[in-house]
Design a protein around this motif. Sequence first.
Motif, PDB file in Angstrom:
ATOM      1  N   ASP A  84     -78.426  99.952   6.055  1.00 51.97           N
ATOM      2  CA  ASP A  84     -79.864 100.036   5.797  1.00 51.97           C
ATOM      3  C   ASP A  84     -80.195 100.126   4.315  1.00 51.97           C
ATOM      4  N   SER A  85     -79.245 100.577   3.503  1.00 51.91           N
ATOM      5  CA  SER A  85     -79.476 100.617   2.057  1.00 51.91           C
ATOM      6  C   SER A  85     -79.262  99.259   1.403  1.00 51.91           C
ATOM      7  N   GLY A  86     -78.725  98.319   2.158  1.00 54.36           N
ATOM      8  CA  GLY A  86     -78.423  97.006   1.605  1.00 54.36           C
ATOM      9  C   GLY A  86     -77.086  96.940   0.913  1.00 54.36           C
ATOM     10  N   SER A  87     -76.293  98.036   0.971  1.00 54.46           N
ATOM     11  CA  SER A  87     -75.024  98.081   0.241  1.00 54.46           C
ATOM     12  C   SER A  87     -74.007  97.102   0.808  1.00 54.46           C
ATOM     13  N   VAL A  88     -73.952  96.981   2.141  1.00 56.09           N
ATOM     14  CA  VAL A  88     -73.003  96.044   2.740  1.00 56.09           C
ATOM     15  C   VAL A  88     -73.353  94.615   2.347  1.00 56.09           C
ATOM     16  N   ALA A 262     -83.467  90.666  -3.542  1.00 58.00           N
ATOM     17  CA  ALA A 262     -84.027  91.228  -4.765  1.00 58.00           C
ATOM     18  C   ALA A 262     -83.973  92.750  -4.750  1.00 58.00           C
ATOM     19  N   GLY A 263     -83.981  93.342  -3.550  1.00 55.30           N
ATOM     20  CA  GLY A 263     -83.964  94.789  -3.452  1.00 55.30           C
ATOM     21  C   GLY A 263     -82.590  95.368  -3.203  1.00 55.30           C
ATOM     22  N   LEU A 264     -81.552  94.534  -3.219  1.00 54.65           N
ATOM     23  CA  LEU A 264     -80.207  95.043  -2.979  1.00 54.65           C
ATOM     24  C   LEU A 264     -79.728  95.856  -4.179  1.00 54.65           C
ATOM     25  N   PRO A 265     -78.883  96.857  -3.936  1.00 56.67           N
ATOM     26  CA  PRO A 265     -78.341  97.633  -5.057  1.00 56.67           C
ATOM     27  C   PRO A 265     -77.379  96.791  -5.872  1.00 56.67           C
ATOM     28  N   PRO A 266     -77.180  97.148  -7.156  1.00 55.37           N
ATOM     29  CA  PRO A 266     -76.170  96.450  -7.955  1.00 55.37           C
ATOM     30  C   PRO A 266     -74.795  96.628  -7.314  1.00 55.37           C
ATOM     31  N   PRO A 267     -73.888  95.698  -7.562  1.00 55.86           N
ATOM     32  CA  PRO A 267     -72.567  95.783  -6.917  1.00 55.86           C
ATOM     33  C   PRO A 267     -71.848  97.102  -7.147  1.00 55.86           C
ATOM     34  N   PHE A 268     -71.920  97.671  -8.368  1.00 52.96           N
ATOM     35  CA  PHE A 268     -71.187  98.908  -8.621  1.00 52.96           C
ATOM     36  C   PHE A 268     -71.792 100.077  -7.854  1.00 52.96           C
ATOM     37  N   ILE A 269     -73.104 100.041  -7.616  1.00 52.00           N
ATOM     38  CA  ILE A 269     -73.742 101.081  -6.794  1.00 52.00           C
ATOM     39  C   ILE A 269     -73.344 100.906  -5.331  1.00 52.00           C
ATOM     40  N   ALA A 270     -73.300  99.670  -4.871  1.00 50.67           N
ATOM     41  CA  ALA A 270     -72.933  99.399  -3.479  1.00 50.67           C
ATOM     42  C   ALA A 270     -71.480  99.771  -3.201  1.00 50.67           C
ATOM     43  N   LEU A 271     -70.611  99.540  -4.183  1.00 48.58           N
ATOM     44  CA  LEU A 271     -69.189  99.818  -3.990  1.00 48.58           C
ATOM     45  C   LEU A 271     -68.839 101.290  -4.156  1.00 48.58           C
ATOM     46  N   ALA A 272     -69.669 102.035  -4.870  1.00 48.65           N
ATOM     47  CA  ALA A 272     -69.348 103.434  -5.191  1.00 48.65           C
ATOM     48  C   ALA A 272     -69.052 104.281  -3.955  1.00 48.65           C
ATOM     49  N   GLY A 323     -68.910 110.790   1.035  1.00 46.37           N
ATOM     50  CA  GLY A 323     -69.388 109.420   0.856  1.00 46.37           C
ATOM     51  C   GLY A 323     -70.840 109.264   1.276  1.00 46.37           C
ATOM     52  N   ILE A 324     -71.230 109.926   2.350  1.00 45.92           N
ATOM     53  CA  ILE A 324     -72.618 109.866   2.813  1.00 45.92           C
ATOM     54  C   ILE A 324     -73.559 110.486   1.781  1.00 45.92           C
ATOM     55  N   VAL A 325     -73.163 111.635   1.227  1.00 43.87           N
ATOM     56  CA  VAL A 325     -73.990 112.292   0.208  1.00 43.87           C
ATOM     57  C   VAL A 325     -74.158 111.394  -1.012  1.00 43.87           C
ATOM     58  N   VAL A 326     -73.064 110.801  -1.473  1.00 45.51           N
ATOM     59  CA  VAL A 326     -73.126 109.903  -2.628  1.00 45.51           C
ATOM     60  C   VAL A 326     -73.985 108.686  -2.312  1.00 45.51           C
ATOM     61  N   LEU A 327     -73.821 108.141  -1.128  1.00 47.17           N
ATOM     62  CA  LEU A 327     -74.578 106.957  -0.714  1.00 47.17           C
ATOM     63  C   LEU A 327     -76.079 107.232  -0.743  1.00 47.17           C
ATOM     64  N   VAL A 328     -76.485 108.353  -0.151  1.00 52.65           N
ATOM     65  CA  VAL A 328     -77.910 108.694  -0.113  1.00 52.65           C
ATOM     66  C   VAL A 328     -78.433 108.968  -1.514  1.00 52.65           C
ATOM     67  N   ALA A 329     -77.648 109.667  -2.334  1.00 51.12           N
ATOM     68  CA  ALA A 329     -78.087 109.987  -3.693  1.00 51.12           C
ATOM     69  C   ALA A 329     -78.305 108.724  -4.525  1.00 51.12           C
ATOM     70  N   LEU A 330     -77.441 107.748  -4.358  1.00 51.30           N
ATOM     71  CA  LEU A 330     -77.544 106.523  -5.151  1.00 51.30           C
ATOM     72  C   LEU A 330     -78.581 105.542  -4.616  1.00 51.30           C
ATOM     73  N   ASN A 331     -78.935 105.673  -3.348  1.00 47.20           N
ATOM     74  CA  ASN A 331     -79.809 104.674  -2.715  1.00 47.20           C
ATOM     75  C   ASN A 331     -81.045 105.285  -2.057  1.00 47.20           C
ATOM     76  N   ARG A 332     -81.454 106.458  -2.525  1.00 43.11           N
ATOM     77  CA  ARG A 332     -82.563 107.136  -1.840  1.00 43.11           C
ATOM     78  C   ARG A 332     -83.814 106.264  -1.772  1.00 43.11           C
ATOM     79  N   GLN A 333     -84.139 105.559  -2.848  1.00 43.49           N
ATOM     80  CA  GLN A 333     -85.355 104.739  -2.848  1.00 43.49           C
ATOM     81  C   GLN A 333     -85.229 103.522  -1.945  1.00 43.49           C
TER      82      GLN A 333
END
Length: 496
Positions: A84-88, A262-272, A323-333
């Motif tokens: 749902d964050s678009g990371s995948v 256009a709203g996907l996270p940058p690759p380094f954010i998605a991979l983090a 990992g879930i905490v980091v994911l939410v923190a980086l992709n909250r918006q």
Amino acid sequence: MSALALVIGLGGMLASLGLLIWLAYRGWSVLLLAPLCAMLAALISGEPVLAHWTQTFMGSTGRFLAQFFPLFLLGSLFGKLMEDSGSVDAVAQFMIDKLGSRHALVAVVLGGALVTYGGVSLFVAFFVLAPMAQSLFRSANLPRRLMPAAIMLGTATFTMSALPGTPALQNAIPMPFFGTTPFAAPGLGVIASAVMAGFGLWWLGRVAAAARRNGEGFVEPPGGGASDQQGGKSALVRERASVAQTFDPAEIGSSAETPTRAGLPPPFIALAPLVVVVAMNFVMNVAVFPRIDAAYLAEPRWGETTLSSVAGVWGVSVALAIGIVVLVALNRQRLVALRESVDAGANASVLPVLSVGSLVGYGAVIAALPAFEVVRDWVLGLGGGPLVSLAVATNLLSGLTGSASGGLTIALDALGDTYMQLAAQHHIDPALMHRVAVMSAGTLDSLPHNGAIVTLLAVCGSTHRESYRDLVVVSIAGALIALVVVIVLGTLFGSF
């Protein structure tokens, strides 16, 4: 036990297993089939049916839930938030942008490997990779029939059963039985991964080259191709998939809207978050737990267990939670409906864990029948030693049930203690037993009735007739070759 009673008991076991396979393939829920077929086997064998229902079946199912529900829950939640964050999508798009249509096959395989090794569920990976694979294959003019094999190679072979530290459920199941970690036999796991990936890519490249010579190219599927409606909306696919995945396809329609590119996270954010899961899993099992004084676990209030029996599950659970905490923190918006995503992810863990638990209960009843002693003695008496015996037993059960996790759990629930004793007698490292067991579960499970196979073909808009031959080569033949390599190396040099 008389010869007649033995024949009747074996017949009852085979009849119940055949009925389970046939009805599961027809789309009946395993939640209902497993106890019914287990009671049928008990009835034919002349065993007390109600006692097996409440004491054997439910007892074994309950133990499985107690051990592994945290992994189902956290794994499902992590995968849903990644989706749902678009990371995948971002990870898959990154692979496409870097490799392009010239290396379409490699891009699909590596994209699938990245997201599944990081902890994303197989089902989520299928639905994200299928449309992108279709776009790549269209650009490269590759036959669409190769899409399922390319996706399967990247998501459900070496990253599921061989690569050290993978958070896949299959890699976690042997840990309580053997007292191991997800990083069991890392050197052998890396070698096996290289064999599976190398063989699979060689085969796909060979078939693609032959297709080009024959003038075969990409053909649009009927109805437009990979979509939610082909897989997620089908009740039949949902039931077949539920025993093989850690995500319930029924939840696909309730997720938050996936962001546009256009709203996907940058690759380094998605991979983090993926990197965090793998890294924390390693740190917990290698650096943290060995330094913990866990003698208190031997007390009755904690089940009189040991740290080695629970450390593997603890490590994966902590890694996924962080990992879930980091994911939410980086992709909250980007998580525009966080509560809905969390609810969908949590709810999606229930059906798969109960389905696999029911298969475990079925296996416990079968293992408790008097006739099973003959089967056990036959398996344990196979030539080649405990490693070969374990590989054969797990392969057969995974193939018959069409589920790597179900077959592996049935095998270890019935014979895990015996194999630990044999390992001690033959001076075999339990880590080697762990790796052989997991790899064996990921071979014949990919028969036509496997839930992952059915789901993947539906998502790709393909059929068994079009794509199953290549699926067999990359997911069964390649895995069997890697398994033989591991057994030979393990026998000669031990675990490393």
